[in-house]
Design a protein around this motif. Structure first.
Motif, PDB file in Angstrom:
ATOM      1  N   LEU A  84       0.904  -1.670  -0.380  1.00  0.00           N
ATOM      2  CA  LEU A  84      -0.060   0.076   0.054  1.00  0.00           C
ATOM      3  C   LEU A  84       1.040   1.492   0.192  1.00  0.00           C
ATOM      4  N   ALA A  97      -6.886   0.888   1.859  1.00  0.00           N
ATOM      5  CA  ALA A  97      -7.063  -0.864   2.072  1.00  0.00           C
ATOM      6  C   ALA A  97      -8.245  -0.824   3.105  1.00  0.00           C
ATOM      7  N   TYR A 100      -6.961  -5.071   4.080  1.00  0.00           N
ATOM      8  CA  TYR A 100      -6.047  -5.420   3.684  1.00  0.00           C
ATOM      9  C   TYR A 100      -5.692  -6.472   3.193  1.00  0.00           C
ATOM     10  N   SER A 103      -7.259  -6.764   0.275  1.00  0.00           N
ATOM     11  CA  SER A 103      -7.401  -6.346  -0.795  1.00  0.00           C
ATOM     12  C   SER A 103      -6.634  -6.853  -2.366  1.00  0.00           C
ATOM     13  N   HIS A 108       1.487  -7.999  -2.372  1.00  0.00           N
ATOM     14  CA  HIS A 108       1.634  -8.192  -0.118  1.00  0.00           C
ATOM     15  C   HIS A 108       2.292  -9.120   0.119  1.00  0.00           C
ATOM     16  N   ASP A 111       2.565  -8.852   4.000  1.00  0.00           N
ATOM     17  CA  ASP A 111       1.581  -9.623   5.101  1.00  0.00           C
ATOM     18  C   ASP A 111       2.393 -10.114   6.549  1.00  0.00           C
ATOM     19  N   VAL A 114       2.362  -6.448   8.053  1.00  0.00           N
ATOM     20  CA  VAL A 114       0.657  -6.031   8.600  1.00  0.00           C
ATOM     21  C   VAL A 114      -0.430  -7.024   9.369  1.00  0.00           C
ATOM     22  N   THR A 121      -7.578  -2.612   8.876  1.00  0.00           N
ATOM     23  CA  THR A 121      -7.342  -1.310   7.283  1.00  0.00           C
ATOM     24  C   THR A 121      -6.492  -0.630   7.407  1.00  0.00           C
ATOM     25  N   LEU A 122      -5.895   0.055   6.636  1.00  0.00           N
ATOM     26  CA  LEU A 122      -4.780   0.689   6.700  1.00  0.00           C
ATOM     27  C   LEU A 122      -4.950   1.835   5.086  1.00  0.00           C
ATOM     28  N   TYR A 138       1.637   6.256   7.475  1.00  0.00           N
ATOM     29  CA  TYR A 138      -0.088   4.862   7.584  1.00  0.00           C
ATOM     30  C   TYR A 138      -0.512   5.006   8.898  1.00  0.00           C
ATOM     31  N   GLY A 140      -3.213   2.644  11.177  1.00  0.00           N
ATOM     32  CA  GLY A 140      -4.016   1.631  10.584  1.00  0.00           C
ATOM     33  C   GLY A 140      -4.834   1.272  11.300  1.00  0.00           C
TER      34      GLY A 140
END
Length: 305
Positions: A84, A97, A100, A103, A108, A111, A114, A121-122, A138, A140
């Motif tokens: 992202l 996203a 996420y 998405s 990714h 991943d 995150v 949600t990011l 960011y 999230g």
């Protein structure tokens, strides 16, 4: 016969050291500014976790994390166009996203970091400075959370404040690099001094509309550095026991550039009558009959660069 190695002259050597120290100090300062912005994301938005980093080459190195429950985000390096944040960096616009994990609009690659943190949600925002993405921040949440205007607005405000501060820091660093580094006998070119004064006035106008006390304090320190850099050693100083209010300095700094009352009002977001009042007050304190005389006196007294 080989020619003897010529050592650098002392002045150049010292200038090189000063430049290197200034660069390191500037980078450290930028990281501190970024960290403050990331902390503000958590404080001012509804997102419980925030992180971010500045761009180095084609990647963003995450150096600041606030609100995380694990250590999965530590040391994260986001490549351009990947994930992202990588898309936000390249596209120079915010990316969201909502879910996420599922998405399909991003790669990714990250991943493990995150999703390992439990982020659902990011929201990624590029930090734009002079048309270039200087980094990404960011925010999230650990559950799927809708992001409307009310939610996004504080995040945009933080990103804009960070962008402004980095832009100012870049300009100050540029002026430091261009400024003479000798002692006593070296005189700063008039054009360079005027550029410094213009930057100082612009900085004052930005500081005047910043609400965050911490950001204002850092901007004040930058103003002091600019004022010291632009001091004219050839001009006789004036020992004057006068205190101008911050707004009087703002108005006088703009007047020093030749701005009209209307232009000053637009710059500082004041009424034209208010600008006139501040100017008259500053002139009275400086015992000056014109704005030009007030500027000259303020400079000799060290109140303006």
């Amino acid at each position: 016969m080989s020619s003897p190695h010529r050592a650098p002259t002392p002045d150049r050597s010292r200038a090189g050291v000063r430049s290197a120290v200034g660069t390191v100090a500037g980078a450290a300062g930028d990281a501190q500014v970024l960290d403050h912005a990331v902390a503000e994301l958590v404080r001012r938005t509804r997102f419980p976790v925030a992180f971010g980093g500045l761009a180095s080459g084609d990647a963003v190195h995450v150096t600041s994390i606030h609100g995380a429950r694990t250590r999965r985000l530590e040391g994260l390096v986001v490549e351009a166009s990947r994930g992202l944040g990588g898309r936000a960096l390249v596209e120079k616009r915010p990316r969201l996203a909502l879910d996420y994990r599922s998405s399909r609009s991003i790669t990714h690659d990250y991943d493990r970091a995150v999703l390992g943190e439990g982020i659902s949600t990011l929201f990624a925002l590029p930090i734009m400075v002079a048309g270039r993405a200087r980094g990404v921040i960011y925010c999230g949440s650990w559950s799927e959370s809708p992001v409307g205007d009310v939610v996004a607005r504080p995040a945009f405000a933080v990103a804009e404040e960070l962008s402004s501060e980095l832009r100012i820091r870049d300009e100050v660093q540029r002026r430091l690099t261009l400024s003479p580094t000798g002692t006593g006998s070296v005189t700063m070119p008039a054009t360079t001094r005027e550029e410094l004064r213009e930057t100082y006035a612009e900085l004052r106008s930005i500081t005047a509309i910043v609400d965050d006390p911490a950001v204002r304090a850092r901007l004040d320190r930058l103003e002091q550095r600019l004022a010291a850099l632009s001091h004219d050693d050839t001009e006789q100083s004036l020992d004057l026991d006068v205190r101008l209010s911050p707004r009087e300095v703002d108005v006088l700094a703009c007047a020093a550039l030749g701005s009209t009352n209307a232009e000053i009002a637009a710059t500082l977001e004041l009424r034209e009558g208010t600008v006139k009042s501040y100017l008259q007050s500053a002139m009275a304190k400086l015992d000056a009959s014109t704005r030009h005389a007030a500027v000259v006196t303020a400079r000799r007294a060290g109140l303006l660069p």
